[in-house]
Design a protein around this motif. Structure first.
Motif, mmCIF file in Angstrom:
data_model
loop_
_atom_site.group_PDB
_atom_site.id
_atom_site.type_symbol
_atom_site.label_atom_id
_atom_site.label_comp_id
_atom_site.label_asym_id
_atom_site.label_seq_id
_atom_site.Cartn_x
_atom_site.Cartn_y
_atom_site.Cartn_z
ATOM 1 N N THR A 155 0.846 -1.200 0.000
ATOM 2 C CA THR A 155 0.000 0.000 0.000
ATOM 3 C C THR A 155 0.880 1.248 0.000
ATOM 4 O O THR A 155 2.077 1.182 0.318
ATOM 5 N N LYS A 156 0.261 2.378 -0.314
ATOM 6 C CA LYS A 156 0.995 3.647 -0.299
ATOM 7 C C LYS A 156 1.509 3.962 1.102
ATOM 8 O O LYS A 156 2.618 4.464 1.261
ATOM 9 N N GLU A 157 0.725 3.640 2.101
ATOM 10 C CA GLU A 157 1.141 3.894 3.477
ATOM 11 C C GLU A 157 2.352 3.044 3.847
ATOM 12 O O GLU A 157 3.286 3.519 4.500
ATOM 13 N N GLU A 158 2.329 1.789 3.431
ATOM 14 C CA GLU A 158 3.470 0.895 3.716
ATOM 15 C C GLU A 158 4.721 1.373 2.994
ATOM 16 O O GLU A 158 5.819 1.356 3.567
ATOM 17 N N LEU A 159 4.571 1.818 1.754
ATOM 18 C CA LEU A 159 5.717 2.340 1.012
ATOM 19 C C LEU A 159 6.259 3.595 1.699
ATOM 20 O O LEU A 159 7.472 3.756 1.845
ATOM 21 N N GLY A 160 5.358 4.454 2.152
ATOM 22 C CA GLY A 160 5.778 5.660 2.880
ATOM 23 C C GLY A 160 6.534 5.322 4.147
ATOM 24 O O GLY A 160 7.543 5.966 4.476
ATOM 25 N N ASN A 202 6.819 -8.377 -3.908
ATOM 26 C CA ASN A 202 7.024 -8.844 -2.547
ATOM 27 C C ASN A 202 7.343 -7.650 -1.658
ATOM 28 O O ASN A 202 8.273 -6.898 -1.938
ATOM 29 N N LYS A 203 6.596 -7.481 -0.603
ATOM 30 C CA LYS A 203 6.804 -6.348 0.311
ATOM 31 C C LYS A 203 8.226 -6.322 0.866
ATOM 32 O O LYS A 203 8.804 -5.270 1.084
ATOM 33 N N ASN A 204 8.789 -7.506 1.086
ATOM 34 C CA ASN A 204 10.141 -7.594 1.654
ATOM 35 C C ASN A 204 11.205 -7.081 0.694
ATOM 36 O O ASN A 204 12.311 -6.746 1.115
ATOM 37 N N ALA A 205 10.894 -7.039 -0.590
ATOM 38 C CA ALA A 205 11.867 -6.599 -1.585
ATOM 39 C C ALA A 205 11.760 -5.103 -1.872
ATOM 40 O O ALA A 205 12.529 -4.573 -2.665
ATOM 41 N N ALA A 206 10.832 -4.420 -1.229
ATOM 42 C CA ALA A 206 10.586 -3.010 -1.542
ATOM 43 C C ALA A 206 11.805 -2.136 -1.283
ATOM 44 O O ALA A 206 12.133 -1.263 -2.094
ATOM 45 N N LYS A 207 12.498 -2.342 -0.160
ATOM 46 C CA LYS A 207 13.652 -1.497 0.168
ATOM 47 C C LYS A 207 14.762 -1.681 -0.878
ATOM 48 O O LYS A 207 15.322 -0.688 -1.360
ATOM 49 N N ALA A 208 15.058 -2.908 -1.236
ATOM 50 C CA ALA A 208 16.094 -3.161 -2.244
ATOM 51 C C ALA A 208 15.690 -2.559 -3.587
ATOM 52 O O ALA A 208 16.525 -2.009 -4.307
ATOM 53 N N LYS A 260 9.185 7.857 -8.406
ATOM 54 C CA LYS A 260 9.132 6.617 -9.188
ATOM 55 C C LYS A 260 8.641 5.456 -8.344
ATOM 56 O O LYS A 260 7.950 4.568 -8.842
ATOM 57 N N GLY A 261 9.002 5.457 -7.072
ATOM 58 C CA GLY A 261 8.529 4.403 -6.186
ATOM 59 C C GLY A 261 7.017 4.383 -6.101
ATOM 60 O O GLY A 261 6.385 3.324 -6.198
ATOM 61 N N TYR A 262 6.436 5.552 -5.945
ATOM 62 C CA TYR A 262 4.980 5.618 -5.841
ATOM 63 C C TYR A 262 4.288 5.349 -7.173
ATOM 64 O O TYR A 262 3.248 4.702 -7.222
ATOM 65 N N MET A 312 10.384 6.367 4.983
ATOM 66 C CA MET A 312 10.745 7.127 6.181
ATOM 67 C C MET A 312 11.686 6.340 7.104
ATOM 68 O O MET A 312 12.614 6.915 7.674
ATOM 69 N N ASP A 313 11.466 5.040 7.219
ATOM 70 C CA ASP A 313 12.323 4.215 8.076
ATOM 71 C C ASP A 313 13.740 4.079 7.533
ATOM 72 O O ASP A 313 14.663 3.755 8.275
#
Length: 158
Positions: free
Chosen positions: A5-10, A54-60, A44-46, A14-15
């Motif tokens: 979700t957008k909130e999770e990406l945000g 996969n949510k776990n791959a979002a940071k990479a 671009k992320g949004y 931030m983290d």
């Protein structure tokens, strides 16, 4: 599989704001350029978050976007222009580790920052930079050798 979700990406952004800054700073010497690259990464992320499987791959995934944006800024000629009155070479004895790091090629400097400053493993760095583990290990080895050589040269002049 649940989509991000957008909130999770945000929250991920931030983290990891310090990580993103360190990655950008390892490639770009100018803070304004770092801010531009991070801003582009966020946009671009949004706009492309549907590509994250996969949510776990979002940071990479975000780090890969950031690295790409940093190189885009380096390719842009205005990012490299330094006014003549500001272009001087600082005496070697007044340099700090950051100054020495900027003498390393971008790819080597980036893996050093991710590994030693940010504390990521070789596997994590390989995923972030979309390269093999052996490429990361080779870059770390070359970076350490070149850094050691640069530091020893500095001590010879001191």
């Amino acid at each position: 599989m649940e989509r991000l979700t957008k909130e999770e990406l945000g929250t991920i952004i931030m983290d990891n704001k310090n990580l993103f800054y360190h990655v950008a700073k390892s490639i770009l010497p100018n803070d304004d350029d770092c801010a531009d690259a991070i801003s582009e990464m966020i946009v671009k992320g949004y706009t492309k978050m549907d590509k994250i499987k996969n949510k776990n791959a979002a940071k990479a995934w975000l780090v890969r976007i950031l690295v790409h944006e940093c190189y885009n800024i380096l390719r842009h000629p205005q990012a490299l222009e330094i006014p003549d009155d500001l272009a001087y070479e600082e005496p070697k004895e007044n340099r700090n580790l950051n100054d020495v790091l900027y003498e390393l090629p971008d790819k080597l400097r980036t893996v050093l920052v991710l590994y030693y400053i940010e504390g990521y493993s070789v596997n994590e760095i390989a995923e972030m930079l979309a390269c093999t583990k052996s490429a990361v290990k080779n870059r770390l080895l070359r970076a350490r050798k070149q850094l050691r050589k640069l530091i020893l040269e500095d001590h010879e002049y001191a």
